[in-house]
Design a protein around this motif. Structure first.
Motif, PDB file in Angstrom:
ATOM      1  N   ASN A  52      55.183  31.737  -9.120  1.00  0.00           N
ATOM      2  CA  ASN A  52      56.034  32.728  -9.997  1.00  0.00           C
ATOM      3  C   ASN A  52      55.056  33.367 -11.087  1.00  0.00           C
ATOM      4  O   ASN A  52      54.824  34.326 -11.565  1.00  0.00           O
ATOM      5  N   ASP A 110      54.878  28.838 -14.795  1.00  0.00           N
ATOM      6  CA  ASP A 110      55.565  28.139 -13.599  1.00  0.00           C
ATOM      7  C   ASP A 110      54.760  26.994 -13.024  1.00  0.00           C
ATOM      8  O   ASP A 110      55.517  25.961 -12.646  1.00  0.00           O
ATOM      9  N   ASP A 121      59.968  27.291  -5.165  1.00  0.00           N
ATOM     10  CA  ASP A 121      60.690  28.300  -5.924  1.00  0.00           C
ATOM     11  C   ASP A 121      60.345  29.397  -6.143  1.00  0.00           C
ATOM     12  O   ASP A 121      60.879  30.372  -6.966  1.00  0.00           O
ATOM     13  N   SER A 123      59.818  33.403  -6.154  1.00  0.00           N
ATOM     14  CA  SER A 123      60.580  34.452  -5.747  1.00  0.00           C
ATOM     15  C   SER A 123      60.029  35.702  -5.841  1.00  0.00           C
ATOM     16  O   SER A 123      60.632  36.796  -5.745  1.00  0.00           O
ATOM     17  N   PRO A 148      58.657  38.483  -0.325  1.00  0.00           N
ATOM     18  CA  PRO A 148      59.448  37.758   0.507  1.00  0.00           C
ATOM     19  C   PRO A 148      58.295  37.320   1.693  1.00  0.00           C
ATOM     20  O   PRO A 148      58.357  36.373   2.391  1.00  0.00           O
ATOM     21  N   LYS A 154      56.233  34.646   0.648  1.00  0.00           N
ATOM     22  CA  LYS A 154      56.643  33.325   0.793  1.00  0.00           C
ATOM     23  C   LYS A 154      57.107  32.829   2.062  1.00  0.00           C
ATOM     24  O   LYS A 154      56.930  31.685   2.129  1.00  0.00           O
TER      25      LYS A 154
END
Length: 159
Positions: free
Chosen positions: A97, A101, A128, A130, A133, A136
């Motif tokens: 992030n 982080d 984690d 975020s 998408p 990720k």
């Protein structure tokens, strides 16, 4: 008449595609090894190195287990082709992030490095994350594929 269309098109193709071909991503035949590390926060106490076959991980009793697990050529080709499919080469070096982080997150962290004869690609992925998408999903899927391949090879060697 046709040459006024064909010749510029050929020149355009050479100019456009030459750098792409010259800098083609990583070639399967040049694959050397995989390095994979994981852990909570910035502690990556679990690791696997396909060049040496060294596989270290903490078991459910927090004991460090060290094993020797060698990937075969089929496993290596499988990982390389999945890296292509998942778009691993297009991921940034860090999927987190923020830089803050990266320093403070206690989330599971995964380090994946594909080594080739002429270059390598490494990605550090924090579970984690975020952000995007697709990014990720690509990082998470590649991590799962690597983990499953190592575990499958370990199981086959055990039997």
């Amino acid at each position: 008449m046709a040459s006024t269309i064909v010749v510029p098109f050929i020149i355009y193709c050479i100019i456009y595609y030459a750098p792409i071909i010259r800098n083609a991503p990583f070639k399967a035949k040049e694959f050397v090894s995989l390095e994979y590390k994981w852990g909570a926060g910035d502690q990556l106490e679990n690791s696997y190195n396909s060049a040496t076959g060294e596989y270290k991980y903490l078991n459910d009793k927090d004991s460090l287990v060290t094993k020797h697990v060698m990937l075969n050529e089929r496993d290596k080709k499988f990982l390389d082709s999945n890296a292509d499919v998942q778009g691993f080469w297009n991921l940034p070096d860090v999927v987190a992030n923020s830089a803050e982080d990266l320093k403070n997150s206690k989330a599971p962290r995964f380090f994946m490095k594909f080594n080739y004869q002429k270059k390598s690609k490494e990605v550090t992925y924090l579970a984690d994350f975020s952000g995007n998408p697709k990014m990720k999903d690509a990082a998470a899927q590649m991590q799962k594929i690597i983990e499953q391949t190592i575990n499958d090879r370990e199981e086959k060697e055990r039997n």
